[in-house]
Design a protein around this motif. Structure first.
Motif, PDB file in Angstrom:
ATOM      1  N   GLN A   6      10.159  28.064 -56.508  1.00  0.00           N
ATOM      2  CA  GLN A   6      10.689  28.651 -55.678  1.00  0.00           C
ATOM      3  C   GLN A   6      10.301  28.439 -54.205  1.00  0.00           C
ATOM      4  OE1 GLN A   6       9.204  32.187 -57.880  1.00  0.00           O
ATOM      5  NE2 GLN A   6      10.980  33.117 -56.964  1.00  0.00           N
ATOM      6  N   VAL A   7       9.206  27.827 -53.949  1.00  0.00           N
ATOM      7  CA  VAL A   7       9.041  27.091 -52.630  1.00  0.00           C
ATOM      8  C   VAL A   7       8.413  25.696 -52.641  1.00  0.00           C
ATOM      9  CG1 VAL A   7       8.167  29.521 -51.565  1.00  0.00           C
ATOM     10  CG2 VAL A   7       6.555  28.111 -53.121  1.00  0.00           C
ATOM     11  N   PRO A   8       8.682  25.009 -51.378  1.00  0.00           N
ATOM     12  CA  PRO A   8       8.240  23.917 -51.497  1.00  0.00           C
ATOM     13  C   PRO A   8       6.889  23.471 -51.802  1.00  0.00           C
ATOM     14  CG  PRO A   8       9.328  24.255 -49.369  1.00  0.00           C
ATOM     15  CD  PRO A   8       9.145  25.596 -50.158  1.00  0.00           C
ATOM     16  N   ASP A   9       6.505  22.558 -52.818  1.00  0.00           N
ATOM     17  CA  ASP A   9       5.399  22.362 -53.170  1.00  0.00           C
ATOM     18  C   ASP A   9       4.373  21.935 -52.363  1.00  0.00           C
ATOM     19  OD1 ASP A   9       2.955  20.659 -54.815  1.00  0.00           O
ATOM     20  OD2 ASP A   9       4.240  21.521 -56.314  1.00  0.00           O
ATOM     21  N   ILE A  10       3.272  22.495 -52.206  1.00  0.00           N
ATOM     22  CA  ILE A  10       1.948  21.979 -51.202  1.00  0.00           C
ATOM     23  C   ILE A  10       1.671  20.550 -51.280  1.00  0.00           C
ATOM     24  CG2 ILE A  10       1.151  24.406 -51.147  1.00  0.00           C
ATOM     25  CD1 ILE A  10      -1.317  23.411 -52.536  1.00  0.00           C
ATOM     26  N   LEU A  11       2.029  19.868 -52.422  1.00  0.00           N
ATOM     27  CA  LEU A  11       1.777  18.609 -52.583  1.00  0.00           C
ATOM     28  C   LEU A  11       3.003  17.721 -52.186  1.00  0.00           C
ATOM     29  CD1 LEU A  11      -0.450  18.295 -55.796  1.00  0.00           C
ATOM     30  CD2 LEU A  11      -1.249  18.407 -53.399  1.00  0.00           C
ATOM     31  N   ALA A  16       4.230  18.521 -46.158  1.00  0.00           N
ATOM     32  CA  ALA A  16       3.092  17.814 -45.401  1.00  0.00           C
ATOM     33  C   ALA A  16       3.795  17.663 -43.985  1.00  0.00           C
ATOM     34  CB  ALA A  16       2.796  16.405 -45.895  1.00  0.00           C
ATOM     35  N   ALA A  17       5.160  17.522 -44.007  1.00  0.00           N
ATOM     36  CA  ALA A  17       5.647  17.336 -42.708  1.00  0.00           C
ATOM     37  C   ALA A  17       5.809  18.545 -41.726  1.00  0.00           C
ATOM     38  CB  ALA A  17       7.292  16.820 -42.889  1.00  0.00           C
ATOM     39  N   ASP A  18       5.935  19.830 -42.622  1.00  0.00           N
ATOM     40  CA  ASP A  18       6.138  21.058 -41.766  1.00  0.00           C
ATOM     41  C   ASP A  18       5.751  22.245 -42.901  1.00  0.00           C
ATOM     42  OD1 ASP A  18       6.341  23.103 -40.188  1.00  0.00           O
ATOM     43  OD2 ASP A  18       8.510  22.703 -39.809  1.00  0.00           O
ATOM     44  N   PRO A  19       4.518  22.751 -42.857  1.00  0.00           N
ATOM     45  CA  PRO A  19       4.161  23.425 -43.971  1.00  0.00           C
ATOM     46  C   PRO A  19       4.604  24.892 -43.497  1.00  0.00           C
ATOM     47  CG  PRO A  19       2.159  23.030 -42.763  1.00  0.00           C
ATOM     48  CD  PRO A  19       3.364  22.243 -42.328  1.00  0.00           C
ATOM     49  N   TYR A  20       5.022  25.389 -42.041  1.00  0.00           N
ATOM     50  CA  TYR A  20       5.177  26.519 -41.685  1.00  0.00           C
ATOM     51  C   TYR A  20       6.372  27.430 -42.348  1.00  0.00           C
ATOM     52  CZ  TYR A  20       1.492  25.358 -38.909  1.00  0.00           C
ATOM     53  OH  TYR A  20       0.213  24.754 -38.299  1.00  0.00           O
ATOM     54  N   PRO A  21       7.514  26.584 -42.537  1.00  0.00           N
ATOM     55  CA  PRO A  21       8.720  27.350 -42.994  1.00  0.00           C
ATOM     56  C   PRO A  21       8.149  27.869 -44.572  1.00  0.00           C
ATOM     57  CG  PRO A  21       9.368  25.448 -42.068  1.00  0.00           C
ATOM     58  CD  PRO A  21       7.827  25.392 -42.127  1.00  0.00           C
ATOM     59  N   ALA A  22       7.298  26.969 -45.438  1.00  0.00           N
ATOM     60  CA  ALA A  22       7.094  27.052 -46.764  1.00  0.00           C
ATOM     61  C   ALA A  22       6.039  28.567 -46.617  1.00  0.00           C
ATOM     62  CB  ALA A  22       6.341  26.091 -47.425  1.00  0.00           C
ATOM     63  N   MET A  26       6.367  31.720 -48.791  1.00  0.00           N
ATOM     64  CA  MET A  26       5.500  32.354 -49.860  1.00  0.00           C
ATOM     65  C   MET A  26       4.800  33.800 -49.363  1.00  0.00           C
ATOM     66  SD  MET A  26       2.857  29.017 -49.899  1.00  0.00           S
ATOM     67  CE  MET A  26       3.311  27.574 -50.338  1.00  0.00           C
ATOM     68  N   ARG A  27       4.677  33.888 -48.279  1.00  0.00           N
ATOM     69  CA  ARG A  27       4.287  35.203 -47.799  1.00  0.00           C
ATOM     70  C   ARG A  27       5.551  36.331 -48.019  1.00  0.00           C
ATOM     71  NH1 ARG A  27       3.232  32.809 -42.776  1.00  0.00           N
ATOM     72  NH2 ARG A  27       5.261  33.637 -42.027  1.00  0.00           N
ATOM     73  N   GLU A  28       6.374  35.910 -47.957  1.00  0.00           N
ATOM     74  CA  GLU A  28       7.841  37.060 -48.114  1.00  0.00           C
ATOM     75  C   GLU A  28       8.034  37.040 -49.661  1.00  0.00           C
ATOM     76  OE1 GLU A  28      10.890  35.844 -45.674  1.00  0.00           O
ATOM     77  OE2 GLU A  28       9.720  36.456 -43.829  1.00  0.00           O
ATOM     78  N   SER A  29       7.994  36.222 -50.410  1.00  0.00           N
ATOM     79  CA  SER A  29       8.427  36.264 -51.689  1.00  0.00           C
ATOM     80  C   SER A  29       7.737  35.788 -52.764  1.00  0.00           C
ATOM     81  CB  SER A  29       9.877  35.760 -51.679  1.00  0.00           C
ATOM     82  OG  SER A  29       9.988  34.376 -51.295  1.00  0.00           O
ATOM     83  N   ALA A  30       6.707  35.074 -52.449  1.00  0.00           N
ATOM     84  CA  ALA A  30       5.797  34.598 -53.637  1.00  0.00           C
ATOM     85  C   ALA A  30       4.417  34.573 -53.073  1.00  0.00           C
ATOM     86  CB  ALA A  30       6.458  33.044 -53.941  1.00  0.00           C
ATOM     87  N   PRO A  31       3.757  35.679 -52.957  1.00  0.00           N
ATOM     88  CA  PRO A  31       2.546  35.996 -52.398  1.00  0.00           C
ATOM     89  C   PRO A  31       1.433  35.518 -53.380  1.00  0.00           C
ATOM     90  CG  PRO A  31       3.385  38.135 -52.745  1.00  0.00           C
ATOM     91  CD  PRO A  31       4.482  37.029 -52.992  1.00  0.00           C
ATOM     92  N   ILE A 309      -5.083  29.604 -45.178  1.00  0.00           N
ATOM     93  CA  ILE A 309      -5.606  30.187 -43.945  1.00  0.00           C
ATOM     94  C   ILE A 309      -4.091  29.827 -42.889  1.00  0.00           C
ATOM     95  CG2 ILE A 309      -6.766  29.623 -41.726  1.00  0.00           C
ATOM     96  CD1 ILE A 309      -9.126  28.985 -43.795  1.00  0.00           C
ATOM     97  N   GLY A 310      -3.536  28.703 -42.933  1.00  0.00           N
ATOM     98  CA  GLY A 310      -2.627  28.199 -42.132  1.00  0.00           C
ATOM     99  C   GLY A 310      -1.202  29.266 -42.268  1.00  0.00           C
ATOM    100  N   ALA A 311      -1.208  29.880 -43.332  1.00  0.00           N
ATOM    101  CA  ALA A 311       0.112  30.954 -43.777  1.00  0.00           C
ATOM    102  C   ALA A 311      -0.330  32.447 -43.272  1.00  0.00           C
ATOM    103  CB  ALA A 311       0.354  30.991 -45.239  1.00  0.00           C
TER     104      ALA A 311
END
Ligand code: HEM
Length: 408
Positions: A6-11, A16-22, A26-31, A309-311
């Motif tokens: 459901q979310v862009p894969d962390i790999l 890598a280009a921009d993790p913030y939208p992912a 994650m926080r909202e719908s896939a914690p 941590i970044g999220a």
């Protein structure tokens, strides 16, 4: 529980280009996500990451470092727990705070920063990443340990390969091999110096570590070598990214840069906000000792947990307008930002809270002050837009600036 689809894969390159939208998704719908490739459970909400780090009920261990870092460092305090950890930490912590920091190490910090700035202060241009940030903290640690800074290139190569090993989420065999090489090169370099320092101690941190004793426990040559390797990596790569990060954030927000230039007592707030907004370390792992329930589901005993941590540092339920860099924000406390009572997660929390937080603060305060003094009208080079790089640790890839040189 959610799955990684459901979310862009962390790999993925997109992450890598921009993790913030992912992170937001994650926080909202896939914690809580089971991530197949890293065989770990990913948590992203502030309350979950905070809970794992604080670990009030002794549900988590740092056994992940047995495979994540021990193969390159040897065993370090990161892996220890309970009394063993407390005793080891008490051996090393005094060097990084209080009178040792103030009296012994501040002069090193001042001098190392000045030397680097001297190389470009008359030129009107610099890359704050390559000319300053990647050199300054590691030079300070080398000086603190009484090592020869002329070996800078080797230190830099070593700590970069250690951190790459730590963050080798995809299991790249070349990264693993470079880490193994670093382990043997570093041991070959360091062990003779440790033996020499035991025989002929000086006033440096390495000699202090050789002599340190708490409750009749002292450190073996192997322990000291491992700790020095950890210091180069933990103190080099992170503070390097923090200094580049604070400048990138301020240069992109000129009105806040002007406020900090005008009132230098704002530097700690700008640093704390940088740690929240663009933390140098984006993820830290733990191992679950028991079954644990967190937002979104249950983690079984014996699992690896990846704490984002970044999220967590941009959790909208914790910070107002979290995607905005704001030196003046009221929901982040500067006075506690460099202690285990911090209300951001960049240094972790709990037993393993960063030993070097006050050293990092001293480096950033001195460094930013000196840089602002040397570059009165500093600005990004024309048309340059800073690009962050890295997934495990992350910071600006380069930061070319222009300024009018001061005349003597
Ligand atoms: C802005 C700069 C820094 C950041 C963001 C940072 C981040 C961190 C984090 C997240 C941890 C926790 C690791 C865990 O719980 O698994 C940690 C631990 C540690 N840091 Fe830092 N660090 C910084 C600067 C430094 C410096 C300058 C030093 C020393 C030269 C240092 C030495 C250590 C050590 C020795 C530990 C292990 C503590 C323990 O296990 O008890 N760090 N750091």
């Amino acid at each position: 529980m959610s799955t990684a689809q459901q979310v862009p894969d962390i790999l993925s390159p997109e992450f890598a280009a921009d993790p913030y939208p992912a992170y937001r998704v994650m926080r909202e719908s896939a914690p809580l996500i089971w991530h197949e490739a890293t065989q770990s459970y990913i948590v992203s909400r502030y309350e979950d990451v905070e809970r794992v780090f604080k670990d009030k009920n002794n549900q988590f261990t740092t056994d992940n470092y047995d495979w994540q870092i021990e193969p390159v460092h040897g065993k370090t305090i990161l892996q220890l727990s309970g009394r063993e950890h407390a005793v080891r930490r008490a051996l090393v912590a005094p060097a990084f705070r209080g009178s040792d920091l103030q009296e012994k190490f501040l002069p090193f910090i001042e001098r190392n920063s000045r030397e680097l700035i001297d190389a470009f202060r008359h030129t009107g241009s610099a890359d704050l990443v390559t000319d300053y940030a990647t050199r300054f903290p590691v030079n300070v640690i080398a000086d603190m340990l009484g090592l020869d800074k002329a070996d800078h290139a080797r230190f830099h190569r070593w700590y970069t390969s250690v951190i790459a090993f730590l963050g080798n989420l995809s299991g790249d065999p070349e990264v693993a091999a470079a880490g193994e090489r670093t382990r043997s090169e570093f041991a070959e370099y360091m062990l003779p110096i440790i033996r020499q320092r035991r025989a002929d101690p000086g006033d440096d941190l390495l000699s202090t570590l050789c002599a340190a004793e708490v409750d009749g426990v002292s450190m073996s040559d192997e322990d000291i070598k491992a700790f020095c390797s950890l210091l180069l990596a933990a103190g080099g790569e992170t503070t390097d990214k923090a200094i580049a990060g604070i400048f990138a954030n301020l240069l992109l927000n000129p009105e806040q840069l002007a406020a900090v230039r005008e009132d230098r007592s704002l530097i700690p707030s700008a640093f704390a906000e940088t740690l929240r907004y663009t933390p140098p370390v984006h993820m830290i792992m733990r191992q679950s000792a028991t079954e644990v329930s967190l937002s979104g589901g249950t983690i079984p005993a014996g699992a690896t947990v990846t704490c984002l941590i970044g999220a967590a540092n941009r959790d909208e339920s914790r910070y107002r307008d979290p995607d905005r860099f704001d030196v003046f924000r009221e929901d982040l406390t500067t006075t506690t930002a460099f202690s285990a009572a911090a209300d951001h997660l960049a240094f972790a929390l709990g037993r393993h809270f960063c030993v070097g937080a006050l050293l990092a603060k001293a480096e950033v305060e001195i460094g930013v002050n000196q840089l602002l003094d040397a570059m009165p009208d500093v600005r990004l080079a024309d048309g340059f837009d800073p690009v962050e790089k890295g997934v495990f640790t992350r910071g600006p890839q380069s930061l070319p600036v222009r300024f009018t040189p001061l005349t003597d």
